[in-house]
Scaffold this motif. Sequence first.
Motif, PDB file in Angstrom:
ATOM      1  N   PRO A  28     -16.055 -21.744  61.464  1.00 55.19           N
ATOM      2  CA  PRO A  28     -16.133 -23.185  61.736  1.00 55.19           C
ATOM      3  C   PRO A  28     -16.459 -23.425  63.206  1.00 55.19           C
ATOM      4  N   PHE A  29     -16.979 -24.603  63.498  1.00 54.08           N
ATOM      5  CA  PHE A  29     -17.173 -25.001  64.894  1.00 54.08           C
ATOM      6  C   PHE A  29     -16.968 -26.502  65.009  1.00 54.08           C
ATOM      7  N   GLU A  30     -16.780 -26.949  66.228  1.00 55.32           N
ATOM      8  CA  GLU A  30     -16.574 -28.363  66.506  1.00 55.32           C
ATOM      9  C   GLU A  30     -17.881 -29.003  66.949  1.00 55.32           C
ATOM     10  N   ALA A  31     -18.147 -30.187  66.421  1.00 56.03           N
ATOM     11  CA  ALA A  31     -19.301 -30.987  66.821  1.00 56.03           C
ATOM     12  C   ALA A  31     -18.784 -32.269  67.451  1.00 56.03           C
ATOM     13  N   GLU A  32     -19.197 -32.522  68.677  1.00 57.70           N
ATOM     14  CA  GLU A  32     -18.817 -33.744  69.381  1.00 57.70           C
ATOM     15  C   GLU A  32     -19.984 -34.733  69.317  1.00 57.70           C
ATOM     16  N   ILE A  33     -19.686 -35.968  68.973  1.00 55.51           N
ATOM     17  CA  ILE A  33     -20.718 -36.992  68.906  1.00 55.51           C
ATOM     18  C   ILE A  33     -20.615 -37.836  70.173  1.00 55.51           C
ATOM     19  N   TRP A  34     -21.700 -37.823  70.945  1.00 55.94           N
ATOM     20  CA  TRP A  34     -21.749 -38.488  72.241  1.00 55.94           C
ATOM     21  C   TRP A  34     -22.718 -39.660  72.230  1.00 55.94           C
ATOM     22  N   PHE A  35     -22.326 -40.738  72.905  1.00 55.38           N
ATOM     23  CA  PHE A  35     -23.190 -41.899  73.107  1.00 55.38           C
ATOM     24  C   PHE A  35     -23.646 -41.911  74.571  1.00 55.38           C
ATOM     25  N   ASN A  36     -24.932 -41.864  74.791  1.00 57.26           N
ATOM     26  CA  ASN A  36     -25.563 -42.025  76.112  1.00 57.26           C
ATOM     27  C   ASN A  36     -25.120 -41.017  77.173  1.00 57.26           C
ATOM     28  N   PRO A  37     -24.964 -39.721  76.832  1.00 54.02           N
ATOM     29  CA  PRO A  37     -24.586 -38.753  77.857  1.00 54.02           C
ATOM     30  C   PRO A  37     -25.811 -38.195  78.593  1.00 54.02           C
ATOM     31  N   VAL A  38     -25.527 -37.406  79.609  1.00 55.63           N
ATOM     32  CA  VAL A  38     -26.526 -36.538  80.224  1.00 55.63           C
ATOM     33  C   VAL A  38     -26.156 -35.130  79.759  1.00 55.63           C
ATOM     34  N   PRO A  39     -26.857 -34.607  78.739  1.00 56.62           N
ATOM     35  CA  PRO A  39     -26.492 -33.293  78.211  1.00 56.62           C
ATOM     36  C   PRO A  39     -27.022 -32.168  79.094  1.00 56.62           C
ATOM     37  N   PRO A  40     -26.359 -31.005  79.057  1.00 56.69           N
ATOM     38  CA  PRO A  40     -26.805 -29.884  79.886  1.00 56.69           C
ATOM     39  C   PRO A  40     -28.035 -29.189  79.291  1.00 56.69           C
ATOM     40  N   GLY A  41     -28.677 -28.379  80.113  1.00 53.33           N
ATOM     41  CA  GLY A  41     -29.779 -27.550  79.637  1.00 53.33           C
ATOM     42  C   GLY A  41     -31.136 -28.210  79.771  1.00 53.33           C
ATOM     43  N   ASN A  42     -32.141 -27.471  79.340  1.00 48.20           N
ATOM     44  CA  ASN A  42     -33.524 -27.930  79.374  1.00 48.20           C
ATOM     45  C   ASN A  42     -33.959 -28.271  77.953  1.00 48.20           C
ATOM     46  N   PRO A  43     -34.001 -29.561  77.621  1.00 51.96           N
ATOM     47  CA  PRO A  43     -34.287 -29.935  76.237  1.00 51.96           C
ATOM     48  C   PRO A  43     -35.733 -29.680  75.828  1.00 51.96           C
ATOM     49  N   LYS A  44     -35.872 -29.427  74.546  1.00 47.18           N
ATOM     50  CA  LYS A  44     -37.183 -29.345  73.894  1.00 47.18           C
ATOM     51  C   LYS A  44     -37.272 -30.542  72.963  1.00 47.18           C
ATOM     52  N   ILE A  45     -38.487 -30.954  72.654  1.00 47.38           N
ATOM     53  CA  ILE A  45     -38.712 -32.061  71.725  1.00 47.38           C
ATOM     54  C   ILE A  45     -39.158 -31.478  70.388  1.00 47.38           C
ATOM     55  N   SER A  46     -38.459 -31.871  69.329  1.00 45.57           N
ATOM     56  CA  SER A  46     -38.779 -31.383  67.990  1.00 45.57           C
ATOM     57  C   SER A  46     -40.008 -32.091  67.438  1.00 45.57           C
ATOM     58  N   LYS A  47     -40.817 -31.339  66.734  1.00 45.32           N
ATOM     59  CA  LYS A  47     -41.967 -31.912  66.028  1.00 45.32           C
ATOM     60  C   LYS A  47     -41.633 -32.136  64.554  1.00 45.32           C
TER      61      LYS A  47
END
Length: 145
Positions: free
Chosen positions: A37-56
Amino acid sequence: MRFGEGKNAWGGLVNPSKSDVNFFVNAFTITNHSSHPFEAEIWFNPVPPGNPKISKNVTPANTAISPLPKPEVKIAYAEFVEGFPRKGVMAFRRIAPPQSTLASDEDGKFIFPPCGSFIIFLVSPNNDIIQAEVAFGWFEKDKRE
């Protein structure tokens, strides 16, 4: 998305600053392909870490429209990130049981303007590598209407 060994992942809907639309979260799913199992946090309007990619991997639900509409909102994601989101609000959490999918129907009640975002942040549970997916249903309305 993959995460683990102390590193996290996230996927979400991101509304560009010049979109001129508000987006409404209709539904989301979280799929856990692992045996942990793992935990999923639902965030509104954060600045998330890392270098995002855009899904096609985006499609309109009504494929009978021609030409197919192109959404303003983007699906962004990042794997194996260090740290947690900054700013924003962690609105709620869900536990993703092993080998399962969580589905949540929100009926458009979460609304985000340009520069807003709805992020599902997947927290590394241990040293194992986890394979997971997130999916979103949303609709957009011109913010000037």
